[in-house]
Enzyme design. Structure first.
Site, short mmCIF file in Angstrom:
data_model
loop_
_atom_site.label_atom_id
_atom_site.label_comp_id
_atom_site.label_asym_id
_atom_site.label_seq_id
_atom_site.Cartn_x
_atom_site.Cartn_y
_atom_site.Cartn_z
N CYS A 1 42.35 48.15 40.97
CA CYS A 1 41.66 49.39 41.39
C CYS A 1 41.59 49.50 42.91
O CYS A 1 42.60 49.73 43.56
CB CYS A 1 40.29 49.48 40.72
N HIS B 1 41.21 48.79 34.98
CA HIS B 1 40.36 47.59 35.05
C HIS B 1 40.62 46.67 33.85
O HIS B 1 39.80 46.62 32.93
CB HIS B 1 38.89 47.99 35.12
N GLU C 1 40.16 43.63 33.59
CA GLU C 1 39.13 42.59 33.40
C GLU C 1 38.09 43.01 32.36
O GLU C 1 37.48 42.17 31.70
CB GLU C 1 38.47 42.23 34.74
#
Ligand SMILES: [Mn+2]
Length: 246
Positions: free
Chosen positions: A108, A211, A213
């Site tokens: 990002c 994202h 994660e």
């Protein structure tokens, strides 16, 4: 190759006296077999040199907007909060990790910093610049897959996610405008917004605008990204023809 778990330097936001990292980043690195090493903003070049030597890779995490001065533009309406000290620390670390040919995974804001530091520019606010763009700042939960991205054939990203289309989450209002020289676009949303870039010359310098994660426990493409990054961090030198060895 070594069986030791690679040490991954993870950048953070300093806010009101705290060093802040969303736990999903460290969990995703642990899940992929690496050791997350959380680093604050710094200003000491000698310490940064030692850090780059000690760490096997760099994870540039999400966060606030990139200072447009970094890519030679004046601030425009729609520009959000800046973290200049973080910009400066991450810029120095990024340059040093790339010079050492150590893997960099940029998420990002990390992708945006990567593009700016490497000589590209950014859209300061998607909604103002491109009113017909998709919603790139989802209001759905962090792990909701909001929009599709098309993955380019023959890219490092394609070799990792192994799909020409993936659905991703999206929490950004800035994006790549002019791509940095020496990089290629590896993923795009249907509105043309750049969703991923990678270096043409380094063995693993990869950025994604979404994202992963937040998706590492639920989404195959997301965990593969972290696994590929951690795996690349296990190698101390370049692999294959054209790489330079030390
Ligand atoms: Mn997006």
């Amino acid at each position: 190759m070594t069986n030791k778990k690679p040490l991954i330097a993870v950048t953070t936001t300093n806010d009101k006296g705290h060093t802040f990292l969303h736990r999903d980043y460290s969990d995703a690195i642990l899940l992929a077999g690496g050791i997350p090493f959380v680093i604050p903003s710094m200003g000491d070049a000698d310490i940064e040199d030692e850090l780059v030597e000690a760490a096997d890779g760099l994870l540039l995490t999400g966060g606030e907007d990139i200072d447009p001065n970094l890519y030679g533009e004046e601030p425009a309406p729609g520009l959000g909060t800046l973290t200049p000290e973080r910009d400066a620390t991450e810029k120095r670390l990024l340059v040093k990790f790339m010079a050492a040919d150590k893997p960099v995974f940029a998420i990002c804001r990390g992708l945006q910093l990567l593009n700016a530091v490497a000589g590209g520019t950014l859209i300061q606010d998607i909604e103002r610049a491109l009113p017909n763009a998709l919603q790139h700042r989802q209001l759905a939960p962090r792990d909701h897959l909001s929009h599709q991205v098309e993955v380019e054939e023959g890219t490092l990203l394609m070799s990792i996610v192994r799909a020409s289309r993936v659905r991703v989450n999206t929490f950004h209002h800035q994006a790549v405008k002019q791509l940095a020289p020496g990089f290629r676009i590896n993923a795009t949303a249907v509105d043309g917004i750049v969703e991923g870039i990678e270096s043409l010359s380094q063995r693993f310098v990869l950025g994604v605008q979404w994202h992963p994660e937040n998706l590492a426990r639920t989404d195959a493409a997301a965990i593969r990204l972290f696994e590929a990054f951690v795996q690349a961090c296990r190698f101390k030198e370049s692999i294959g023809a054209g790489g330079h060895s030390r």
